[in-house]
Every structure is written in C-alpha cells, then in structure tokens.
Scaffold this motif. Structure first.
Motif, PDB file in Angstrom:
ATOM      1  N   UNK A   1      54.707  32.484  31.483  1.00 42.13           N
ATOM      2  CA  UNK A   1      55.772  31.492  31.638  1.00 42.13           C
ATOM      3  C   UNK A   1      55.855  31.017  33.088  1.00 42.13           C
ATOM      4  N   UNK A   2      56.252  29.754  33.306  1.00 41.05           N
ATOM      5  CA  UNK A   2      56.486  29.288  34.677  1.00 41.05           C
ATOM      6  C   UNK A   2      57.437  30.257  35.388  1.00 41.05           C
ATOM      7  N   UNK A   3      57.081  30.632  36.575  1.00 40.07           N
ATOM      8  CA  UNK A   3      57.876  31.600  37.333  1.00 40.07           C
ATOM      9  C   UNK A   3      57.514  33.039  37.005  1.00 40.07           C
ATOM     10  N   UNK A   4      56.620  33.245  36.022  1.00 45.63           N
ATOM     11  CA  UNK A   4      56.182  34.592  35.652  1.00 45.63           C
ATOM     12  C   UNK A   4      55.256  35.165  36.712  1.00 45.63           C
ATOM     13  N   UNK A   5      54.790  36.365  36.468  1.00 43.97           N
ATOM     14  CA  UNK A   5      54.018  37.089  37.474  1.00 43.97           C
ATOM     15  C   UNK A   5      52.691  37.575  36.919  1.00 43.97           C
ATOM     16  N   UNK A   6      51.655  37.440  37.716  1.00 42.71           N
ATOM     17  CA  UNK A   6      50.351  38.036  37.456  1.00 42.71           C
ATOM     18  C   UNK A   6      50.086  38.993  38.601  1.00 42.71           C
ATOM     19  N   UNK A   7      49.820  40.261  38.286  1.00 43.32           N
ATOM     20  CA  UNK A   7      49.496  41.245  39.308  1.00 43.32           C
ATOM     21  C   UNK A   7      48.028  41.593  39.167  1.00 43.32           C
ATOM     22  N   UNK A   8      47.293  41.474  40.251  1.00 41.55           N
ATOM     23  CA  UNK A   8      45.873  41.817  40.290  1.00 41.55           C
ATOM     24  C   UNK A   8      45.717  43.092  41.098  1.00 41.55           C
ATOM     25  N   UNK A   9      44.864  43.986  40.627  1.00 44.43           N
ATOM     26  CA  UNK A   9      44.645  45.235  41.335  1.00 44.43           C
ATOM     27  C   UNK A   9      43.185  45.640  41.209  1.00 44.43           C
ATOM     28  N   UNK A  10      42.594  46.082  42.310  1.00 45.56           N
ATOM     29  CA  UNK A  10      41.210  46.545  42.293  1.00 45.56           C
ATOM     30  C   UNK A  10      41.026  47.588  43.379  1.00 45.56           C
ATOM     31  N   UNK A  11      40.113  48.520  43.160  1.00 44.26           N
ATOM     32  CA  UNK A  11      39.816  49.490  44.203  1.00 44.26           C
ATOM     33  C   UNK A  11      38.640  49.046  45.065  1.00 44.26           C
ATOM     34  N   UNK A  12      38.130  47.843  44.844  1.00 41.57           N
ATOM     35  CA  UNK A  12      37.080  47.262  45.679  1.00 41.57           C
ATOM     36  C   UNK A  12      37.664  46.024  46.365  1.00 41.57           C
ATOM     37  N   UNK A  13      37.696  46.044  47.689  1.00 43.50           N
ATOM     38  CA  UNK A  13      38.352  44.967  48.430  1.00 43.50           C
ATOM     39  C   UNK A  13      37.739  43.603  48.142  1.00 43.50           C
ATOM     40  N   UNK A  14      36.414  43.509  48.049  1.00 47.22           N
ATOM     41  CA  UNK A  14      35.785  42.224  47.774  1.00 47.22           C
ATOM     42  C   UNK A  14      36.158  41.702  46.393  1.00 47.22           C
ATOM     43  N   UNK A  15      36.275  42.594  45.425  1.00 44.24           N
ATOM     44  CA  UNK A  15      36.657  42.187  44.069  1.00 44.24           C
ATOM     45  C   UNK A  15      38.105  41.696  44.068  1.00 44.24           C
ATOM     46  N   UNK A  16      38.987  42.397  44.783  1.00 41.37           N
ATOM     47  CA  UNK A  16      40.389  41.971  44.875  1.00 41.37           C
ATOM     48  C   UNK A  16      40.490  40.571  45.484  1.00 41.37           C
ATOM     49  N   UNK A  17      39.746  40.333  46.549  1.00 43.10           N
ATOM     50  CA  UNK A  17      39.776  39.023  47.217  1.00 43.10           C
ATOM     51  C   UNK A  17      39.267  37.934  46.275  1.00 43.10           C
ATOM     52  N   UNK A  18      38.144  38.176  45.600  1.00 44.17           N
ATOM     53  CA  UNK A  18      37.567  37.161  44.702  1.00 44.17           C
ATOM     54  C   UNK A  18      38.457  36.887  43.500  1.00 44.17           C
TER      55      UNK A  18
ATOM     56  N   UNK B   1      54.974  31.707  22.898  1.00 42.25           N
ATOM     57  CA  UNK B   1      55.869  32.751  23.390  1.00 42.25           C
ATOM     58  C   UNK B   1      55.311  33.222  24.720  1.00 42.25           C
ATOM     59  N   UNK B   2      55.633  32.524  25.782  1.00 46.37           N
ATOM     60  CA  UNK B   2      55.037  32.851  27.076  1.00 46.37           C
ATOM     61  C   UNK B   2      55.396  34.261  27.547  1.00 46.37           C
ATOM     62  N   UNK B   3      54.473  34.847  28.249  1.00 44.96           N
ATOM     63  CA  UNK B   3      54.664  36.181  28.810  1.00 44.96           C
ATOM     64  C   UNK B   3      55.440  36.090  30.117  1.00 44.96           C
ATOM     65  N   UNK B   4      56.235  37.106  30.391  1.00 45.49           N
ATOM     66  CA  UNK B   4      56.941  37.176  31.668  1.00 45.49           C
ATOM     67  C   UNK B   4      55.988  37.629  32.769  1.00 45.49           C
ATOM     68  N   UNK B   5      55.021  38.474  32.404  1.00 46.41           N
ATOM     69  CA  UNK B   5      54.080  38.974  33.405  1.00 46.41           C
ATOM     70  C   UNK B   5      52.826  39.515  32.726  1.00 46.41           C
ATOM     71  N   UNK B   6      51.794  39.690  33.519  1.00 49.08           N
ATOM     72  CA  UNK B   6      50.540  40.290  33.060  1.00 49.08           C
ATOM     73  C   UNK B   6      49.928  41.044  34.232  1.00 49.08           C
ATOM     74  N   UNK B   7      49.130  42.041  33.904  1.00 47.21           N
ATOM     75  CA  UNK B   7      48.481  42.870  34.900  1.00 47.21           C
ATOM     76  C   UNK B   7      46.991  42.959  34.587  1.00 47.21           C
ATOM     77  N   UNK B   8      46.167  42.709  35.576  1.00 47.23           N
ATOM     78  CA  UNK B   8      44.729  42.945  35.483  1.00 47.23           C
ATOM     79  C   UNK B   8      44.451  44.019  36.522  1.00 47.23           C
ATOM     80  N   UNK B   9      44.240  45.237  36.042  1.00 48.40           N
ATOM     81  CA  UNK B   9      44.167  46.382  36.940  1.00 48.40           C
ATOM     82  C   UNK B   9      42.772  46.990  36.997  1.00 48.40           C
ATOM     83  N   UNK B  10      42.293  47.156  38.207  1.00 47.72           N
ATOM     84  CA  UNK B  10      41.062  47.878  38.522  1.00 47.72           C
ATOM     85  C   UNK B  10      39.906  47.599  37.578  1.00 47.72           C
ATOM     86  N   UNK B  11      39.527  46.343  37.405  1.00 48.49           N
ATOM     87  CA  UNK B  11      38.371  46.100  36.540  1.00 48.49           C
ATOM     88  C   UNK B  11      37.115  46.708  37.157  1.00 48.49           C
ATOM     89  N   UNK B  12      36.184  47.094  36.311  1.00 46.03           N
ATOM     90  CA  UNK B  12      34.895  47.550  36.807  1.00 46.03           C
ATOM     91  C   UNK B  12      34.343  46.431  37.672  1.00 46.03           C
TER      92      UNK B  12
END
Length: 146
Positions: free
Chosen positions: A63-80, A11-22
C-alpha cells in the motif's frame, strides 16, 4: 507469487520483508572459482530472491506509505537490492536507532566477500536509511515517489 496475489486481490500489504537472500555470485575478483558454484549468476537471475522483478511486484502489492525492509549479510547484495528497490519506485525512510554504523569489532566479523567489496571501493551500506542489524545490513524503504 504471494505478492502478485495480494496485488490482484486489491488487498494491499502494509509491509513486506526480503531477508538475507542467498547472494548471487560475486564480481570477477571473487568469482565462482573461489566459492559456491550453485549461487545465482547475478542480480537479475531467477535464482536470486532479491531480484528487481520481485521488488517491482512488491511495489505493486504494498500500500502507498507501506514499508519494504531489505536485509542481507553481504554488503554488496544489500546495496544492489536497495538500488533495485529505488528503481522499482520505493522511497527511503530514515532507519530506526540502532547500533553504531561502524566499529572495529564489527569490521573484524566481515565476510571475505564484504571485505573485498570495501577494498574495491564499493558503495557502503551506512548512514541514512541503513541500519546495521544482527543479521547484517538492513535498509527500510517505504512509500512511493509520486
């Protein structure tokens, strides 16, 4: 993990969010000696939420065409994390309209870690699929190269 369960249940997901990890411990110039000794050691560490293993699991669960949103308050972490998402097979989508990518007032609010990242010539999280949100740098990744 929840991502593995979603992939196993077919049951594929339409989207997922990984927000502000330590964030993980910063590079040598900003190492543990200057901050929190409890931070994970690096991008691949089990203690880091945005690790490549999790991003590969997300690629299987979304799911193909789904979305992953990445968010971080540290620019280097967001880039990596973004680099790891690309390596996991995600493509990029243009960011939705947002506040300007650069302003003097936003620069004044940068953490010491992000200032050092910029001073060292680290890749910037601006333009293209990047969006500056209220919680820091955000990047939308979606679809898969095929």
């Amino acid at each position: 993990s929840a991502l593995a369960a979603a992939a196993d249940d077919h049951r594929p997901l339409a989207s997922a969010l990984i927000a502000c990890p330590t964030p993980y411990a910063a590079a040598a110039a900003d190492s543990r000696s200057s901050g929190n000794s409890q931070l994970p050691e690096g991008l691949e560490s089990d203690g880091f939420l945005g690790q490549p293993r999790l991003l590969r699991a997300a690629a299987k669960a979304i799911a193909p065409g789904g979305t992953l949103l990445l968010s971080s308050n540290a620019e280097d972490v967001a880039v990596r994390m973004s680099e790891a998402a690309l390596a996991a097979g995600f493509g990029l989508r243009p960011a939705a309209a947002s506040s300007p990518h650069h302003s003097a007032s936003r620069d004044a609010l940068l953490s010491r870690r992000s200032r050092r990242w910029r001073e060292a010539g680290g890749q910037r999280a601006v333009g293209g699929a990047w969006r500056i949100g209220a919680s820091g740098w955000e990047r939308g990744a979606g679809g898969r190269w095929g």
